[in-house]
Design a protein around this motif. Structure first.
Motif, PDB file in Angstrom:
ATOM      1  N   ALA A 227      36.621  -3.112  10.872  1.00  0.00           N
ATOM      2  CA  ALA A 227      36.626  -4.587  10.732  1.00  0.00           C
ATOM      3  C   ALA A 227      36.095  -4.821   9.352  1.00  0.00           C
ATOM      4  CB  ALA A 227      35.345  -4.779  11.711  1.00  0.00           C
ATOM      5  N   LEU A 228      36.275  -5.939   9.154  1.00  0.00           N
ATOM      6  CA  LEU A 228      36.251  -6.473   7.360  1.00  0.00           C
ATOM      7  C   LEU A 228      35.410  -7.816   7.652  1.00  0.00           C
ATOM      8  CD1 LEU A 228      36.344  -6.051   4.291  1.00  0.00           C
ATOM      9  CD2 LEU A 228      38.582  -7.667   4.719  1.00  0.00           C
ATOM     10  N   VAL A 229      34.165  -7.902   7.125  1.00  0.00           N
ATOM     11  CA  VAL A 229      33.313  -9.012   7.261  1.00  0.00           C
ATOM     12  C   VAL A 229      32.855  -9.456   5.863  1.00  0.00           C
ATOM     13  CG1 VAL A 229      31.069 -10.023   8.030  1.00  0.00           C
ATOM     14  CG2 VAL A 229      32.315  -8.043   9.220  1.00  0.00           C
ATOM     15  N   ALA A 230      33.037 -11.032   5.610  1.00  0.00           N
ATOM     16  CA  ALA A 230      32.731 -11.456   4.357  1.00  0.00           C
ATOM     17  C   ALA A 230      31.279 -11.787   4.284  1.00  0.00           C
ATOM     18  CB  ALA A 230      33.478 -12.853   3.912  1.00  0.00           C
ATOM     19  N   GLU A 231      30.758 -11.670   3.370  1.00  0.00           N
ATOM     20  CA  GLU A 231      29.181 -12.153   3.081  1.00  0.00           C
ATOM     21  C   GLU A 231      28.977 -13.431   3.254  1.00  0.00           C
ATOM     22  OE1 GLU A 231      27.112 -10.331  -0.356  1.00  0.00           O
ATOM     23  OE2 GLU A 231      26.821  -8.426   0.600  1.00  0.00           O
ATOM     24  N   ARG A 232      30.164 -14.362   2.689  1.00  0.00           N
ATOM     25  CA  ARG A 232      29.924 -15.819   2.906  1.00  0.00           C
ATOM     26  C   ARG A 232      30.144 -16.235   4.244  1.00  0.00           C
ATOM     27  NH1 ARG A 232      31.793 -20.227  -0.087  1.00  0.00           N
ATOM     28  NH2 ARG A 232      30.698 -19.293  -1.865  1.00  0.00           N
TER      29      ARG A 232
ATOM     30  N   ASP B 133      42.662 -15.967   2.776  1.00  0.00           N
ATOM     31  CA  ASP B 133      42.458 -15.634   1.022  1.00  0.00           C
ATOM     32  C   ASP B 133      40.947 -16.315   0.995  1.00  0.00           C
ATOM     33  OD1 ASP B 133      42.746 -18.424   1.126  1.00  0.00           O
ATOM     34  OD2 ASP B 133      44.869 -18.176   0.420  1.00  0.00           O
ATOM     35  N   GLY B 134      40.707 -16.129  -0.438  1.00  0.00           N
ATOM     36  CA  GLY B 134      39.360 -16.918  -0.797  1.00  0.00           C
ATOM     37  C   GLY B 134      39.351 -18.320  -0.436  1.00  0.00           C
ATOM     38  N   ASP B 135      40.372 -18.892  -0.791  1.00  0.00           N
ATOM     39  CA  ASP B 135      40.397 -20.664  -0.681  1.00  0.00           C
ATOM     40  C   ASP B 135      40.063 -20.981   0.680  1.00  0.00           C
ATOM     41  OD1 ASP B 135      40.776 -20.712  -3.511  1.00  0.00           O
ATOM     42  OD2 ASP B 135      42.864 -21.169  -3.192  1.00  0.00           O
ATOM     43  N   GLU B 136      40.850 -20.385   1.688  1.00  0.00           N
ATOM     44  CA  GLU B 136      40.417 -20.568   3.017  1.00  0.00           C
ATOM     45  C   GLU B 136      38.952 -20.354   3.450  1.00  0.00           C
ATOM     46  OE1 GLU B 136      44.545 -20.374   5.472  1.00  0.00           O
ATOM     47  OE2 GLU B 136      43.165 -18.961   5.913  1.00  0.00           O
ATOM     48  N   LEU B 137      38.360 -19.247   3.110  1.00  0.00           N
ATOM     49  CA  LEU B 137      37.123 -18.876   3.134  1.00  0.00           C
ATOM     50  C   LEU B 137      36.150 -19.957   2.693  1.00  0.00           C
ATOM     51  CD1 LEU B 137      34.906 -16.929   4.412  1.00  0.00           C
ATOM     52  CD2 LEU B 137      35.138 -15.763   2.225  1.00  0.00           C
ATOM     53  N   ASP B 138      36.423 -20.312   1.416  1.00  0.00           N
ATOM     54  CA  ASP B 138      35.570 -21.528   0.913  1.00  0.00           C
ATOM     55  C   ASP B 138      35.406 -22.690   1.406  1.00  0.00           C
ATOM     56  OD1 ASP B 138      34.636 -19.680  -1.101  1.00  0.00           O
ATOM     57  OD2 ASP B 138      36.350 -20.312  -2.764  1.00  0.00           O
ATOM     58  N   ALA B 139      36.962 -23.135   1.950  1.00  0.00           N
ATOM     59  CA  ALA B 139      36.816 -24.418   2.567  1.00  0.00           C
ATOM     60  C   ALA B 139      36.402 -24.415   4.188  1.00  0.00           C
ATOM     61  CB  ALA B 139      38.233 -24.924   2.434  1.00  0.00           C
ATOM     62  N   HIS B 140      36.226 -23.168   4.464  1.00  0.00           N
ATOM     63  CA  HIS B 140      35.904 -22.774   6.138  1.00  0.00           C
ATOM     64  C   HIS B 140      36.900 -23.632   7.028  1.00  0.00           C
ATOM     65  CE1 HIS B 140      33.038 -26.255   5.477  1.00  0.00           C
ATOM     66  NE2 HIS B 140      32.608 -25.220   4.585  1.00  0.00           N
ATOM     67  N   PHE B 141      38.254 -23.566   6.612  1.00  0.00           N
ATOM     68  CA  PHE B 141      39.389 -24.291   7.363  1.00  0.00           C
ATOM     69  C   PHE B 141      39.245 -23.815   8.875  1.00  0.00           C
ATOM     70  CE2 PHE B 141      41.673 -25.118   3.254  1.00  0.00           C
ATOM     71  CZ  PHE B 141      41.404 -26.508   3.184  1.00  0.00           C
ATOM     72  N   ASP B 142      39.232 -24.647   9.926  1.00  0.00           N
ATOM     73  CA  ASP B 142      39.347 -24.375  11.368  1.00  0.00           C
ATOM     74  C   ASP B 142      38.211 -23.769  11.858  1.00  0.00           C
ATOM     75  OD1 ASP B 142      41.916 -25.501  10.829  1.00  0.00           O
ATOM     76  OD2 ASP B 142      42.823 -23.555  10.537  1.00  0.00           O
ATOM     77  N   ALA B 143      37.047 -23.556  11.206  1.00  0.00           N
ATOM     78  CA  ALA B 143      36.038 -22.625  11.433  1.00  0.00           C
ATOM     79  C   ALA B 143      36.333 -21.351  12.014  1.00  0.00           C
ATOM     80  CB  ALA B 143      35.247 -23.664  12.286  1.00  0.00           C
ATOM     81  N   ARG B 144      37.377 -20.641  11.592  1.00  0.00           N
ATOM     82  CA  ARG B 144      37.691 -19.430  11.872  1.00  0.00           C
ATOM     83  C   ARG B 144      36.489 -18.343  11.996  1.00  0.00           C
ATOM     84  NH1 ARG B 144      43.535 -19.116  12.131  1.00  0.00           N
ATOM     85  NH2 ARG B 144      44.134 -20.913  11.468  1.00  0.00           N
ATOM     86  N   CYS B 145      36.067 -17.811  13.032  1.00  0.00           N
ATOM     87  CA  CYS B 145      35.135 -16.683  13.378  1.00  0.00           C
ATOM     88  C   CYS B 145      33.619 -17.379  12.885  1.00  0.00           C
ATOM     89  CB  CYS B 145      35.406 -15.375  12.439  1.00  0.00           C
ATOM     90  SG  CYS B 145      36.731 -14.604  13.263  1.00  0.00           S
ATOM     91  N   LEU B 146      33.553 -18.843  12.730  1.00  0.00           N
ATOM     92  CA  LEU B 146      32.306 -19.240  12.173  1.00  0.00           C
ATOM     93  C   LEU B 146      30.894 -18.790  13.015  1.00  0.00           C
ATOM     94  CD1 LEU B 146      30.843 -21.651  10.342  1.00  0.00           C
ATOM     95  CD2 LEU B 146      31.183 -23.043  12.383  1.00  0.00           C
TER      96      LEU B 146
END
Length: 325
Positions: free
Chosen positions: A29-34, A55-68
């Motif tokens: 599994a891979l988990v971002a600190e953000r 990618d990092g842009d999607e993570l920064d924008a938290h599009f679609d609240a993926r795995c929020l």
């Protein structure tokens, strides 16, 4: 030398620090600190179950609240406003009110926890939410019987304010079935006796009108083009005392399960990922929640919301994957 414990190594995810968990028999599994955001879960080397950020842009924008990680509230807040202990509060924007909390932009820090990954952060008081919380998220990988692999998550939200605070928590993972291009041919089973009815803003109707009884389990033998964006409650535990929602590929018997404790998470929200900017209907969100949407504004949820100073609200959920029967 044979490894018997999960290894945890730092990785770079497009400029964001992330952590890779690898269990002795191969799942990772891979988990971002953000945002303590799950980016990937591979129960085997060739099977990816999480429809996460690419990618990092999607993570920064938290599009679609993926795995929020949803805290300090889960689901939507009507008009971005709520009252608590006689005071009115306004969330800074309707967008934030619809995301399910304020954790997406928090930076978490790893705290040693054996072969589990524990990430912690602090949510400081703000105009949108004038209380302080310490938030901890723990991820672990486990093998199991009957050919299942498991990824478990625990969210702990501790009120470190001097007064009690309104808190509900949840998780928003998007799950895709390996070897399938979309969800149309999947079946779905939800062990619930009631569904939550909403208005066109996806805010639950007022009072008892919000709850409609259904036969348990709610079965969808073939999703086809059916659109679901709904919370289910009055969950029915199995013989082990837990609630298990299942998604199955009937042709192969491949299964993804979500297991939750009904005392911690009496609600599961199901979303068929319709009309997303990317990967519309390619995955399905199964979301364990400690309360229904707009719970901060509902008398029937009032007993589940207050968290006294120094107390912790917890939610544990497990995703399980079996490639075939």
């Amino acid at each position: 030398m044979v490894a018997f414990a999960t290894s945890i190594e730092e990785e770079d995810f497009f400029g964001h620090r992330a952590w890779r968990l690898v269990s002795p028999d191969g799942p990772s599994a891979l988990v971002a600190e953000r945002g303590a955001t799950l980016l990937s879960w591979q129960p085997s080397e060739t099977h990816e179950v999480i429809d996460g950020y690419i990618d990092g842009d999607e993570l920064d924008a938290h599009f679609d609240a993926r795995c929020l990680i949803m805290a300090p509230w889960c689901g939507r807040i009507a008009s971005g406003k709520f009252s608590f202990d006689g005071a009115s509060h306004t969330v800074s924007s309707p967008e934030i009110a619809g995301l399910g909390g304020l954790t997406a932009e928090l930076e978490f820090t790893r705290v040693p926890a054996g072969d589990a990954l524990r990430l912690t952060s602090r949510l400081d008081a703000s105009d949108a939410y004038p209380w302080d919380l310490e938030i901890s998220v723990i991820f672990s990988l486990e093998g199991g019987v009957s050919g299942f692999e498991h990824l478990s998550l625990t969210i702990d939200a501790t009120n470190v304010s001097e007064s009690r605070a309104p808190v509900s928590i949840g998780w928003h993972p998007y799950l895709k079935m390996p070897s399938m291009d979309g969800i149309s041919n999947l079946s779905l089973s939800i062990p619930a006796r009631a569904k939550v009815l909403t208005d066109n803003r996806l805010i639950p109707l007022t009072g008892d009108a919000a709850f409609a009884g259904i036969a348990s389990p709610a079965r969808h033998d073939y999703l086809g083009s059916e659109k679901i964006d709904q919370s289910f409650t009055q969950l029915v535990p199995n013989e082990d005392g837990v609630v298990v929602t299942s998604v199955t590929n009937p042709a192969r018997g491949t299964q993804i399960l979500l297991t939750q404790e009904p005392s911690e998470a009496p609600v599961v929200h199901v979303f068929t990922a319709d009309n997303l900017p990317r990967n519309s209907r390619k995955s399905i969100a199964l979301e364990p929640c400690s309360a229904i949407p707009d719970a901060f504004n509902r008398a029937d949820q009032a007993s589940r919301i207050p968290l006294e100073s120094g107390e912790t609200r917890s939610l544990t959920a497990t995703l399980s994957y079996r490639p075939s029967k």
